[in-house]
Design an enzyme around this catalytic site. Structure first.
Site, PDB file in Angstrom:
ATOM      1  N   GLY A   1      -1.925  24.287  16.670  1.00 27.13           N
ATOM      2  CA  GLY A   1      -2.390  22.947  16.360  1.00 27.13           C
ATOM      3  C   GLY A   1      -3.015  22.885  14.983  1.00 27.13           C
ATOM      4  O   GLY A   1      -3.371  23.905  14.392  1.00 27.13           O
ATOM      5  N   CYS A   2      -3.134  21.682  14.464  1.00 31.21           N
ATOM      6  CA  CYS A   2      -3.674  21.514  13.115  1.00 31.21           C
ATOM      7  C   CYS A   2      -5.148  21.895  13.060  1.00 31.21           C
ATOM      8  O   CYS A   2      -5.571  22.633  12.160  1.00 31.21           O
ATOM      9  CB  CYS A   2      -3.446  20.100  12.614  1.00 31.21           C
ATOM     10  SG  CYS A   2      -3.851  18.790  13.777  1.00 31.21           S
TER      11      CYS A   2
END
Lengths: 352, 352, 352, 352
Positions: free
Chosen positions: C150-151
């Site tokens: 995920g970012c």
């Protein structure tokens, strides 16, 4: 002065409804008696608009739940096309300011042409007064139903009408380019209005066929048909709207050709025409910017000579949610109920 | 293919300089040999532009410190008016793409009229080639000095010139409204360019007198004087620029009247004129948006019928820092050195 | 070098799909063989993303229409929860980079806890390699299935892991506040992501319960359980994400307490840990800003002493769509296919 | 009620001056008698702030031109450091709300430490009352000189002080991350505040050493020194401010550890502490957003349990120009002159 005018807002869950609530805060006469919504009925306004949480407001109900015999004034903020039967069904005691486009066009054939279906309350159409306050003030005072103008027409007609009425313009094409903040689209949930789709970019839309052109043509033709040798209504307006990534604000740049006048003279003529108007400003110098009107009911205009002789460029700015919608609606309602026209509409612009 | 063309950027501390460095990243032939700045001389580029820190770049020096005998190509990104003597002083071996306005006007009297002072390198003016690549490609290939066009003229002339060259337009006023991202003002530190002064608002400026009109008039008149019965150069262009709160992007909306053509036909004519061009796109449907060109050297155009007959509205978009400045400069430099014109200019637009 | 690796993008109509296409432009080895979408199947990419119009790309098809026996590499850009069966159904010849969250958690019980349903491809979960490239490079090279991080975890783990691995931190709460651009929400059409709802404001969301915390806890605990006397996995991370009105970019501010170190020493330790990494930068001075990484695969970090002794504040920035999604996916795919890891990932940041 | 309190604004050309003028519009008691500026003296406000053109306002003059014997109230909006001698020179009849930092620190040694020079009006310092209205109301009523708090301290102290006063917090580090709109920097013309430098990006600044920390430490230590066994003032606040690309609005995210309380209990304690306060709101559900307070004098707080036990995350929002500056100044002035505290401060937030 008591809050004795019982007021309902139909379609209060949209941006124009929320903006009306902002403008009506502490209004000395209009008391919020009912707020309606359809899919959001049953909710508190604070759920729908958290910024309204500090206010004590009625819960949202369906419009069929409102006892309109106890309502004096309706602001109708419903989407275009959904308004006609509802307004037709209101009792006679209710006076209405309709913010939709449904009653703006006097000619129901024109309505059908632009909106694609028969008008469903044609009998009312002829009684509706076009609510461009500065040009229909006397009729608005006694109207039962005011059709509040569109935001684009408001920003365009206000500077143009005095020039057209004075026959100061060569009717070669009047070329209008308008820039609109995104709130003009309402709270519509669609991909094209996502932050990521709009941030950092600009585009034009509805070129040559935006429905607001119908109103512009109606109002311009009323004037040009009077002074034309040719009795055919004539409206040589070219209109291109654009979306710009701001939330509020509308700027129209209007290119016209003057009949033997200079830009300064034109500015003076419009300034004189509006000299007693509380919300109209013609700048003495500089160029109108939307920042000058944010949050206010004002229309500010500036007049500029073009490069070619007799060429005039007009810049006109409004806040699309105020003078372009809810503010003008309140201005009209103030008039309809004999109140000072400027009541609750004299805030200073919010800048920066 | 080695990096054998020694390249200097004068005025590398401005946005067009930084953008050139972005575009020149990993260019197969142009090697950055010198970067100049005046007040910032002595600094590393990473101090002036932290986003360039990952690159190995020469330190900023004053232009007087550069040994131009060892330079093949100069991109000149200096402010308007400061460029003339500097370019006049460069040795003959150096070929130049000038991004300022200093060499765009062939007529030094016109230069004086628009810029308010005598041209200081008038002898060079006549040798300068106007760098609108798609219309001067052959001359650019052999030019020593290319005057890179302004951003507004690029976005306006690209769609207009094919129509004017074909004499497809009625020369009634051509009304142009352009919207520019703020980077068009460069990195100039002034109150009017502060975030707080621009965010959330729009305005027009320089109405009827923006200097880019001089270029537009020059290029339009070249064409209209050829086919006019009247030998007087004629340019009936009205031009109103606007600032919109985006960083990059330019959109021009151009209102013209066609000689017995339909909008679709006009679109086809321009599409045909540009059919072999790598950076020109005429949309088949939809309306051009600046998002479609962000970060690219492309000009995208859409053609729309107006409400009145023979009325045509053209929307033209570019990235003002790329096709409107540094990208077109690189496109021209590629041509001047016999490289594929598209070298390092084929990135996909950055969206969202 | 031919384009011989046949590549499919599943879910190409979302932003991470579009971003992959941008990054894959002119990639020397990955050839786009198929693009899938569900509701938009049958459309050209140019309809779904006008900025991709200049590219020659396959039409969107449903994933069931793809012959995966002719595909070597799949980038899976489907929404969380929809990916498991699809990936489980792919033939063995296909290698996969999955950008969803579906295979990031090794422990399917943890998956169920955070995502609210049983994992539907639990057998694959244990083979999936967590695709934080700088920390799992060797395993990624040979992986069949890479679970792209995920970012938020990417921006947080990259600065933290070297400090945790060296046991340099006091495990008092690590307090992380992250700011995310709106594109992190994808192209989801919902009221909360409208321009008008986000422009000009900031807010926090998912406080104490954002699902990315599951990944952070997994990766942090792997390290802390190794050096803790207490064998219980331990992750004292507090995480508060915020939405800021920018389209791209993510900034994490991380507050930690050092074990007898100074901030400068910590910076040096991280700088040393990443000294051979092509995309990791620890600033020598100044503070990391998202502008420095826009459009790039880079993570830039800066280290700052706090007001209290041993207090360290780390600022870490990435472009959420690049290093936080599609760029790291490409970095991993490059590794999986034996290509230089930086292929097509060395663009300069786009600024301004 | 007449406009009988003669009011001067010193430094009216800055944003806090302009905001005061917006808030004072139609104020029933404060009459604008003088507006001062230094470099802009001699100009009309309409030149300096076109959005104020519709207002009838005195011309800007130098402060030395004002006859302060005829002034009852001064709002001092001058830059930090320039205020001390000017305020020291005002006659005794004048009561003052100072929006600069010059009189916020009681301890002139602390002032010197943080601001780098001796205080030039030390004698006045001890009489100045810190103008955090909700915590110093009684002293403000009778104060001659009120030192209006900084925007960051206002947003941070309002939620923290009730918890600290009740000794509900474990004094492990209190980690504060704040996001500020750009107007917090005033109308300062500097490269870092250009639109192009800020649009589309976020960054942290002043990490561990922002001057507002001095105020926070002063006010927190006043409380913690009372209940600490340790008589040494103690303030374990870590503070990291960030700039976000919005014009108005401030959001502080505060991470604390509770002494055996739950987040809900903490929320209730703060709600009770502020139950009679007109401008304090503790949300029942949802998370505070700056949109909820734009244009208002309100502070809205939300309380959220963290992932770890006893961990509490508080989100606090204000409009930095209103409760963070000019609104709180007016709130204080209302109190000083015996007016209802909410006079002219009850507008609804402007949204969208």
């Amino acid at each position: 002065m008591g809050k004795d005018i019982r007021t309902a807002i139909l379609g209060a869950s949209g941006y124009t409804g929320a903006e009306l609530l902002r403008l009506l805060n502490a209004h000395p006469s209009f008391a919020i008696a009912a707020l309606t919504a359809e899919t959001q009925a049953g909710k508190e306004m604070a759920e729908v608009y958290p910024h309204l949480a500090p206010r004590r407001l009625p819960k949202l109900v369906k419009h069929t739940e409102v006892d309109f015999s106890k309502i004096d004034l309706v602001f109708c903020c419903l989407p275009h096309g959904t308004t006609q039967e509802i307004i037709a069904g209101l009792p006679k005691n209710v006076r209405i300011v309709d913010l939709s486009a449904d009653f703006r066009l006097h000619d129901i054939a024109a309505y059908k042409e632009w909106y694609g279906h028969e008008h469903r309350a044609g009998a009312l159409q002829k009684d509706a007064v076009y609510g461009l306050t500065e040009h229909y003030r006397e009729r608005i005072k006694s109207a039962r139903l005011v059709a509040n103008p569109g935001c684009y027409p408001t920003s365009i007609l206000l500077p143009l009408l005095p020039l057209l009425k004075g026959a100061y313009l060569d009717l070669s094409p009047i070329v209008v380019n308008s820039l609109s903040g995104i709130s003009g689209a309402g709270r519509k949930v669609a991909q094209e209005y996502l932050f990521t789709e709009l941030d950092g970019g600009v585009s034009a839309y509805g070129i040559g066929r935006h429905r607001h052109l119908a109103e512009i043509e109606q109002e311009v033709s009323k004037v040009t048909s009077r002074y034309s040798l040719n009795p055919v209504p004539h409206c040589p307006v070219s209109f291109t709207p654009h979306l710009v990534p701001i939330t509020r604000g509308m700027l129209s740049t209007i290119h016209v050709r003057l009949n033997d006048f200079e830009a300064d003279t034109a500015a003076n003529l419009v300034r004189m025409a509006y000299k007693d108007e509380p919300f109209m400003t013609v700048l003495e110098k500089g160029s109108a910017s939307t920042h000058q009107v944010r949050g206010t009911n004002r229309c500010i205009m500036s007049f500029h000579p073009g490069r070619q002789s007799q060429e005039l460029i007009i810049v006109s700015v409004i806040d699309n949610l105020v003078k372009g919608a809810s503010g003008q609606a309140l201005q009209n309602a103030n008039l309809m109920f004999g109140l000072p026209e400027t009541t609750n509409l004299e805030a200073t612009a919010i800048f920066p």
